[in-house]
Design a protein around this motif. Structure first.
Motif, PDB file in Angstrom:
ATOM      1  N   GLU A  31      -2.699  -3.053   3.034  1.00  0.00           N
ATOM      2  CA  GLU A  31      -1.615  -2.185   3.491  1.00  0.00           C
ATOM      3  C   GLU A  31      -0.580  -2.902   4.335  1.00  0.00           C
ATOM      4  O   GLU A  31       0.470  -2.375   4.652  1.00  0.00           O
ATOM      5  N   PHE A  32      -0.901  -4.123   4.782  1.00  0.00           N
ATOM      6  CA  PHE A  32       0.066  -4.821   5.634  1.00  0.00           C
ATOM      7  C   PHE A  32       0.092  -6.308   5.282  1.00  0.00           C
ATOM      8  O   PHE A  32      -0.845  -6.847   4.732  1.00  0.00           O
ATOM      9  N   LEU A  37       4.267  -2.327  15.980  1.00  0.00           N
ATOM     10  CA  LEU A  37       4.614  -1.015  16.525  1.00  0.00           C
ATOM     11  C   LEU A  37       3.482  -0.050  16.183  1.00  0.00           C
ATOM     12  O   LEU A  37       3.271   0.295  15.020  1.00  0.00           O
ATOM     13  N   GLU A  92       2.673   3.183  17.314  1.00  0.00           N
ATOM     14  CA  GLU A  92       2.806   4.635  17.352  1.00  0.00           C
ATOM     15  C   GLU A  92       2.602   5.284  15.988  1.00  0.00           C
ATOM     16  O   GLU A  92       1.811   6.217  15.859  1.00  0.00           O
ATOM     17  N   PRO A  93       3.298   4.823  14.943  1.00  0.00           N
ATOM     18  CA  PRO A  93       3.137   5.516  13.662  1.00  0.00           C
ATOM     19  C   PRO A  93       1.952   5.014  12.836  1.00  0.00           C
ATOM     20  O   PRO A  93       1.813   5.414  11.695  1.00  0.00           O
ATOM     21  N   LYS A  94       1.134   4.147  13.403  1.00  0.00           N
ATOM     22  CA  LYS A  94       0.006   3.615  12.623  1.00  0.00           C
ATOM     23  C   LYS A  94      -1.281   4.300  13.059  1.00  0.00           C
ATOM     24  O   LYS A  94      -1.444   4.686  14.212  1.00  0.00           O
ATOM     25  N   GLN A 147      -5.672   1.388  10.749  1.00  0.00           N
ATOM     26  CA  GLN A 147      -4.706   0.360  10.370  1.00  0.00           C
ATOM     27  C   GLN A 147      -4.594  -0.709  11.448  1.00  0.00           C
ATOM     28  O   GLN A 147      -4.558  -1.908  11.163  1.00  0.00           O
ATOM     29  N   ILE A 197      -5.413  -4.792  11.323  1.00  0.00           N
ATOM     30  CA  ILE A 197      -4.427  -5.827  11.671  1.00  0.00           C
ATOM     31  C   ILE A 197      -5.004  -6.776  12.713  1.00  0.00           C
ATOM     32  O   ILE A 197      -4.859  -8.010  12.607  1.00  0.00           O
ATOM     33  N   ARG A 202       3.770   0.409  22.069  1.00  0.00           N
ATOM     34  CA  ARG A 202       3.650   1.859  21.881  1.00  0.00           C
ATOM     35  C   ARG A 202       2.242   2.248  21.424  1.00  0.00           C
ATOM     36  O   ARG A 202       2.058   3.082  20.539  1.00  0.00           O
ATOM     37  N   ASN A 233      13.535   1.257  24.304  1.00  0.00           N
ATOM     38  CA  ASN A 233      13.173   0.046  23.577  1.00  0.00           C
ATOM     39  C   ASN A 233      13.172  -1.195  24.477  1.00  0.00           C
ATOM     40  O   ASN A 233      13.988  -2.113  24.309  1.00  0.00           O
TER      41      ASN A 233
END
Lengths: 221, 221, 221, 221, 221, 221, 221, 221
Positions: free
Chosen positions: C3-4, C21, C23-25, C29, C33, C48, C201
């Protein structure tokens, strides 16, 4: 049927004279209002009256008005004798904000209040504001006029104890969003107690100042 | 490195004591601020301190605070003796707007000002407002608190000559847009001279009122 | 299918190491990583990564990471020896902005750059900024972190000649609009030459600073 | 290929005659539509036909039309005999809202309904509305037309039991946002049962009124 | 001081009984309102009362209420005998829109009006709407409830001559924007004469229907 | 009254089977739909069915479903034999976009189409995309899935001649605005001929692909 | 330095010829591009070339172009022989949407594809669409062009199995928001598998159709 | 009272000369500023000075200025000798973005910096960018200028290690939203370390570059 009913009683109720917002009105409507007020011997402040629309008014109406193209204001009738002086300061962020600042000054003059106008004291050159600070603090009400990011509002309110009315202007482009950014900056300011009016609303700021000064006749409301 | 520097001089500069916006701060940060203020013997007003975060403060901090869950405010130190009374009216559109109205009242009390609070006088039942009008007019400053469409602001400002500060609230759903509609209604009001603060900002409205009353010490700024 | 695909070459191409990043993972996942990077002996910066998600990682992953809950960052692998010091100042408007400011500092540290962090120098109390000005000017790059109305950006950029990177934060409520108002204020600033990054950010601001310092290996891209 | 297909059957289906929105159409397209309708002996209501575009129509088309520049409407064919009177009141907040109010009146007249038009009864001077209240209540449907903050909608709906259709207008500037604020105020009103149409849509309000009056022939649909 | 003043006179003025929007109120406030109404023997409709908040009410209040979790409504007191039947049809675009449709039905029932409810007749499967058309046309008022892109409103209003009230719902994701897209679609519809209420406002649609039916007592206002 | 009417005819009309958007539906509603479909022996694709809601379904329903928590999809009934393979490529910008990409793949599989899935080929590391280009070009339809700034859409459409369907995702923070920025980037792309679907709408992208492949039975509509 | 570099290779890469968006370019820039293309003997499609700007081009450029004022398109060079016919239908909601529909048709013609154009089949008069349905279904790709609330997209996609490309137009006023409402309606449609392009982008819709038809030379990319 | 106070000290403080934003100023105001600067022998850069407004300046002012209509900039006084060359590259996405790119170049020239300008290297034809990459990498600062979806920013920042300043432009239509989409794309970029300025702000990008180059005199601030 008459399309308008001037609110002559409003002066009694809220302490200000009748004002006419001209932008959304036709020249014919404005002409009729001026004729009507003239007949009654009433004073009138006309705002947002652009040069093009002014020039489409009847000769008679144009002659009766004291018109100022920069502020897009016109006055029907005499200015009253100055009731108050040195109570309201108008602090202007940049040269481009001057028409709005002057609209506020003229609105105050229409009600007999003489304001102090300080031009071009934006925060990009902070020293310009700093050297006028003692002068500003002497007033009871400060009307701050600024566009773009509106940082002037926070800086000023953090430095003076007076009532501060923020007038965001539509000066700027892109994300300045026609004054929205300056407006939101004034409302979200980290300096507390700022009072805010609509974008480019020098007229409204002047009226808020008059309410604060208590110049609205209390008993008649 | 210290994460905060309380602005004790601010009282001198702008006439108000130190206030701490708690919502974006961690419990640890708030604890540290309270400890620091306690050591210095300084009074403190904490706003937007939710019950959950309050309960996560240290026992010592919680004991030191006079906490009110409805308004999410806490006070460290004594309230001052009432400096002024009957000068500020807080007019509240609906029951749902009461927490914001009470936040304003408590902020004023923290500075020694006792406000008159009038509940549930929204415009859907206009008679409720009308029968309180004489009472409202007696005050120098009126803080109007309303959500939804914010019609109260225009109606009120059209009826009283006082300084009117509009506090839009996030009460409502759909196009009420978290208070945006009431905010814009206040800013775009057909009644002139309204002064507006941020959504749900009862604290800011109280500070604006204090500036108007001239209760900010002038010489020390 | 994997997936990455970690961009180990990116360091070569743009001069920075791999960042993730979170937050959305999903935790799964992120675990994968970290395992992959560990096998390759690669350093990793995770941003995040909230406490709740961190606690859902495998024990092995959690043990391998140097996690900081306040900035929601985690570092896999050793920090490099300090390459530069005193070149980047991080100026922080309020206590509430500190997590973002510290995220920037930690991102810089991950690349061997030690930043100077100045806390709570917002414009509501201008003197706090003024007395640090000489210190700030000594740096080549200034990262300014502020929420609410973001007036700090304009005031600062008007006072120092350094490269100034504005990081608007989501601190504030109502019209602060989750950082939008501070962002727009930075972009519409009357002080010219401000460079702006996304809301909250701190990571991106640090990378912009590294690009400015020329710490990205030029030849390998 | 023919660019348009007039919906003569629509009258049968929904009870209204054919109307043509002219703003987004070219003069050539409008000319063709008028020619076609004339040939078929059909009546036509043209809306949002600005003076400039009207003057670019063919002489023949212009001669065939009963054009009104203020409301930007034109009628092809005879007005029907008045079918109903005194059933619809149109209440107009300010002089500037009159073109939209008159568009509604003219649309109703095109369908044989004679409306009562009450001008300049905005809430800034509440007495103007109050003294007309008994008159307003006599109608089955009230079309309220107002711009700026649209407080009229709530006040009116709180005072009368009739069906109330709110037409927000684009009158105002800054945060009035081209009618958006008045629109949202109508939709978020604290007075329940308001029915709302698009900004400046006097035509649509009239059609909503006709549906309410049951003037759409039921059997033919 | 009392935080609320129930508008018992409102029934007289606008023809509907008192309704209480519960979402922005605390359980304590709602409890007090119920107690007060019970003492006076007044009927009450409570809307947007979520299950969680309902369960936090006092046992006494919960026992007194006829609560429905799906529509989040509660009724205090008896339902009146059915005053009207077969005059209002509620047409529902999808299964997900049913809670809003049922809120409208229940609000009507509270006022003695029995509505016809037609479920799942969205335009993606047009035949479902077509085969119910004759049934729908028999009603004087049609309340159309739909989310997502709200195409149902235009299709329906193009096919029936009745008064059509559009209730956009917050069903959908992404650009559906919490109902904004369906709302704008209803307001910008190419089918004329649609009347629109706020997002998810089944309650308001019912009240608009009652106004249209003339069920508000006219003389008492 | 039945709250739903499954559109079994839709397969005939538009070439796809019935799909159920679960997010805005209650567990009770979903249970009823599954029961109904099971009785009729119909296949069903359920989308946006979160783990929490899935776990609230009846045991019977849960047992009947092939549920996938990552994509929040569930399938009732057998997958059809693969009708087509190698015709659709799904290109995914980042690891975080995978759930949406997989939702598209699973929707295609439900209709008998096997897609090629290429993960983590975002533009920040352009080489990752470049080395897969020949593979991508072999497909008739490319579904591109990306969040944040959505630059992948333009780069990809500039490099391949296939039909490209852009699926913006809600991955990102601040100005990414829940997918709005990626969506607008896809629509405003300088590379022509991009076809776009709603944010996070992997399901819709798959259906668009099926329409393009002509897999919808033409004669039965 | 040359201000433009025509992408003659693009035809090879993505299967379409060079197109020039004229709106943001100066007449001088467009003149230079035409001269350059003429010298190379290349065909060119110019879009969004308003009549005013066209008339400011050099005589030579104007003579070389086949200009169409309604669609604001111009073609340099010969049209190719028709490659395909009867594969693309363009369905147009209203007369006002015709310029955008014709832009799509002309773009297709420039690439050798002859489209079927069906005018004025909006949903307000549903029978107009219904009686053309069999004709529409015969095409592989349907380009639907509609403004206002864009209900046509959902109705059409619910009735035909073809690939449907939605082109929202800026036709409408108020909440139509320059096409935003129609755009969102297309993206949030309850009918699945709609593919959407930018507002008023007839050109882009045609290119999407060409990609779907596989008319982009595959091998050369 | 003087309406402006040129900030001659600003050069000392922030290292740049005085610039005048002309768009919101009247011709009279600009004339006065030029006269004042001429008297003091000061250089001046005027930006956003449209041709129409320039032609309304006094003959004397027009003669004194070096005016460029494309970039809408004018220079009063001599250009300084080139201080630096080859340090700043300006990369321009499309022909339409050239005026903004040239504004940046001219602003740099006014401060003695000669920039490299690369035209028409947008991502729709990626090869145009790729073949210039080595050239671009040689510069310390890259100013990237692009409109529409702004994909250039991410692609470029992913390929070069330099400081990258993104200037979104208002080129595009529909959802390009006057540059908002390109702006958000730059801020939400998946490539880290991008620094962003306001829409169409070539002037600001140049000043940011000067700050990065350290060309602002440090000691005088």
């Amino acid at each position: 049927m008459n399309e308008f009913r001037l609110d002559w009683e409003r002066a009694g109720r809220t302490g200000t004279s009748e004002a006419v917002l001209c932008e959304p009105k036709s020249a014919a409507q404005i002409d009729a209002i001026i004729t009507h007020a003239t007949e009654l011997g009433q004073r009138l402040l006309l705002t947002r009256l652009g040069l093009r629309k002014f020039s489409r008014l009847s000769v008679r109406a144009r002659d009766a008005l004291d018109y100022d193209a920069v502020t897009r204001t016109a006055i029907l009738g005499e200015l009253p004798p100055a009731r108050g002086t040195g109570r309201v300061a108008i602090v202007c962020g940049g040269t481009s904000d001057m028409p709005v600042a002057r609209e506020a000054a003229r609105t105050l003059a229409f009600e007999g209040e003489t304001a102090t106008l300080l031009a071009d004291v934006g925060v990009a050159g902070l020293w310009r504001l700093m050297e006028r600070l003692d002068d500003i603090r002497r007033h009871r009400v400060v009307i701050a006029v600024a566009g773009m990011e509106g940082a002037l509002f926070s800086v000023l309110a953090g430095l003076v104890p007076c009532a501060v009315i923020a007038v965001p202007t539509s000066v700027g482009y892109g994300v300045a969003e026609g004054g929205r950014t300056a407006l939101n900056a004034a409302l979200a300011s980290c300096a507390s107690g700022l009072a805010v009016v609509n974008i480019d609303n020098g007229f409204g700021a002047a009226h808020a100042a008059l309410r604060i000064l208590g110049e609205a006749p209390r008993d008649s409301v």
